[in-house]
Design a protein around this motif. Sequence first.
Motif, mmCIF file in Angstrom:
data_model
loop_
_atom_site.group_PDB
_atom_site.id
_atom_site.type_symbol
_atom_site.label_atom_id
_atom_site.label_comp_id
_atom_site.label_asym_id
_atom_site.label_seq_id
_atom_site.Cartn_x
_atom_site.Cartn_y
_atom_site.Cartn_z
ATOM 1 N N SER A 199 4.159 1.938 3.834
ATOM 2 C CA SER A 199 3.169 2.989 3.577
ATOM 3 C C SER A 199 3.678 4.328 4.092
ATOM 4 O O SER A 199 3.578 5.350 3.403
ATOM 5 C CB SER A 199 1.847 2.663 4.269
ATOM 6 N N ILE A 200 4.223 4.326 5.297
ATOM 7 C CA ILE A 200 4.651 5.588 5.890
ATOM 8 C C ILE A 200 5.871 6.138 5.154
ATOM 9 O O ILE A 200 5.991 7.354 4.933
ATOM 10 C CB ILE A 200 4.921 5.412 7.391
ATOM 11 N N SER A 243 8.385 -3.493 4.813
ATOM 12 C CA SER A 243 7.085 -3.827 4.240
ATOM 13 C C SER A 243 5.991 -3.356 5.182
ATOM 14 O O SER A 243 6.254 -2.754 6.212
ATOM 15 C CB SER A 243 6.989 -5.331 4.006
ATOM 16 N N GLY A 244 4.763 -3.626 4.786
ATOM 17 C CA GLY A 244 3.623 -3.321 5.643
ATOM 18 C C GLY A 244 3.479 -1.837 5.908
ATOM 19 O O GLY A 244 3.689 -1.005 5.044
ATOM 20 N N ILE A 245 3.141 -1.535 7.149
ATOM 21 C CA ILE A 245 2.846 -0.163 7.533
ATOM 22 C C ILE A 245 4.073 0.738 7.362
ATOM 23 O O ILE A 245 3.956 1.892 6.970
ATOM 24 C CB ILE A 245 2.314 -0.140 8.980
ATOM 25 N N TYR A 246 5.276 0.198 7.612
ATOM 26 C CA TYR A 246 6.486 0.993 7.420
ATOM 27 C C TYR A 246 6.593 1.468 5.986
ATOM 28 O O TYR A 246 6.959 2.602 5.706
ATOM 29 C CB TYR A 246 7.736 0.161 7.741
ATOM 30 N N LEU A 296 0.847 -1.194 0.000
ATOM 31 C CA LEU A 296 0.000 0.000 0.000
ATOM 32 C C LEU A 296 0.883 1.245 0.000
ATOM 33 O O LEU A 296 1.406 1.641 1.027
ATOM 34 C CB LEU A 296 -0.909 -0.003 1.228
#
Lengths: 343, 400
Positions: B126-127, B121-124, B69
């Motif tokens: 996205s940020i 990956s993941g939320i990292y 994302l």
Amino acid sequence: MEAIILQVLNGLDKGSAYALIALGLTLIFGTLGVVNFAHGALFMLGAFIAVTLRRVFNLSFQTIDETRTDFLGNAMTVNTPYVEHWFGPEVGSTIIDWSVPLAVLVAIPIMGLVGVIMERGLIKHFYKRPHADQILVTFGLAIVLQEIIKAFYGANPIPTPAPEAFIGSFDFGVLLGFDPFSIMYPYWRLVYFGFSAVIIGAVFAFLRYTTFGMVVRAGMADRETVGLLGIDIDRRFVIMFAIAAIVAGLAGVMYTPILSPNYHIGMDFLVLSFVVVVVGGMGSLPGAVAAGFLLGILQSFASMSQIIEIVPGINQVIIYLVAVVVLLTRPRGLMGRKGVMEE
Amino acid sequence: MLGLNKADARLYLIVVAMLVLAPFLLNPFPEGSGMAQFNAGYPDLMQKLVIFGIFAVGYNILFGLTGYLSFGHAAFLGIGSFSGVWVMKLLTMNVIPALLVAMLVSGVFALAIGYVSLRRSGIYFSILTLAFAQMCYSLAYSVLTPITGGETGLTLSLDDPRILGVSQTETGNIPVPNLFGLDMSAATTIDVGAWNFTFSAGYYFAAVIMGFAFYFSIRLFRSPFGLMLRAIKSNQTRMSYTGLNPRPYTLAAFVISGMYAGLAGGLMVAMDPLAGSERMLWTASGEVVLMTILGGAGTLIGPILGAGVIAYLESIISTIGSTVLYNWFSGLPEGLSTFLVNIIYPFVGSGWHLTLGLVFMLVVIFLPGGIVEGGKRIGGIFRRKNNEPSDTKTAAEPGE
């Protein structure tokens, strides 16, 4: 030397705001495992509680003052706020003057309620869904909240002054033995810094010295095991969410005199707070607070004209650059632990 | 056909037919009637629909297939726009070089940003993408003002040193973007009864590009590379255990989707040669995420549908003011009409973003599969009525 001290001080208030929002974000990450993009909107709601309270105090009725006339000789109408009518002009005007600090008292129950409604109504259903869905739904919620505020308050910043007693600047120069007026720092920013230090201290003490806090910390370390011990995690989640909402809301309330709130103040702070959380290490409360202050201070250093002359625009990008460097060298952030939010 | 299987070829032909017939399909209401403002058959809007379609199709390669994302893809759109305008300023008003350079430059940026962001990956992730996009926006808005025009945006001017071509036309105007002499703003209008159908060169040029872009995306979905991306989405750990390093694949997907975004940005300036930094705001990135999700992430047709719906709604709803509403309800009793107007008004006109946010939430909560999933569910209801066993296998299949 004076310049350095001044920049450190200047960074403190911004850093406090970052730290408070990042603290709430980390609490929600760590305990609930939810990525809350609407957290900035909670900060904004807090700011607008202060704005609203000031407006409520200023509600007034018109009377005709026979003793004064305008230049045509007609009697003048006078607007008297209800609070002045009820409590007398002296006390009434003091109440209006102190509306921002008083808003703190109003904001605690309201933000707590908002937090509970948000958790029960929306977030609860997203614990088991992927992080992407959590990000998206809270992003949608953030847009909705800020558009509602925009519909009621318009798009322009609304100045909300601090009490008169706190207007003016404190002369640090004399205190530290430098020339007078060499380091001036507005009183309200001192108040903000002190206020956020108290809030941060209270949250840490709450987590450190209460049974509830112990369970929450245990939950942050290993959620499943805590659940297996038969602890009613659900109820605690609601309370944690409410606390995080209150912290963000109070940060917003007290920030209004520093930066007149507008409808996108939440989004502005949110992006930076996320960077703060990532730099501090996701899931680490001390990391979030330390990184908040660190980045706030770095940002104000980068805004010094001497530095901008050497590296133009550094003040705009310093935070992101730090984030990139930190993540490339320490992928878990400054104080991050293994296994938090890693997929 | 064209290396596609039967179902894909049919889907592709449907999309091509929609693109070709758009001036008719989007103009269902006669001119001058009360419903005429719901017509979308004018060139500006049709171009916008197609351009955002390309943007979303590219975004889908990253988000839909790979599951990463990104919250910063608007940055590539902006970079594509700025480089497109610069090509027009320095080289030629022909749109082809502008598009190529836009894709190339945004591809280079995507490579750099992807290289760093994909370490997490993941939320990292996205940020990180969000942080990079915000950084690009801040730079474009303030520091790089000589290159990006800062607050006012980057526009063509009368003294541009155009190497291949003239700085000014004979009449002293800025030349318009063209394709080997074909003026992008050229349009013919055909009147059929009360209907006006507008055919514009710019729209059809964008539609041809869309055709290619969509074809490439289908081929990519069906390729071994696409399968690899799906494997990354479903279980990255398992994939690394089989001895495959996911990083090159994710980086390639990131760069490809960044180039799609750059192409969309280049097309924007090919239609209207100006670029502003607000195109790079992170809320703009949010919009392309919404388009992909609304249509159905990971499906072929979803992003096009989503982009069409959102771009259409944005253009139509945001022009509805209170007077238009009063006109609609003028037949009703006064109290009722005022009531209805007061209810609806916050959601239209400048309140469009409120509607957007609500749509966003409702889709994520109730219809995570988007329009495509919704269509399947409705289809499922009808099929069950015919006493056929419910088709659970199609729902479990990844992708379209």
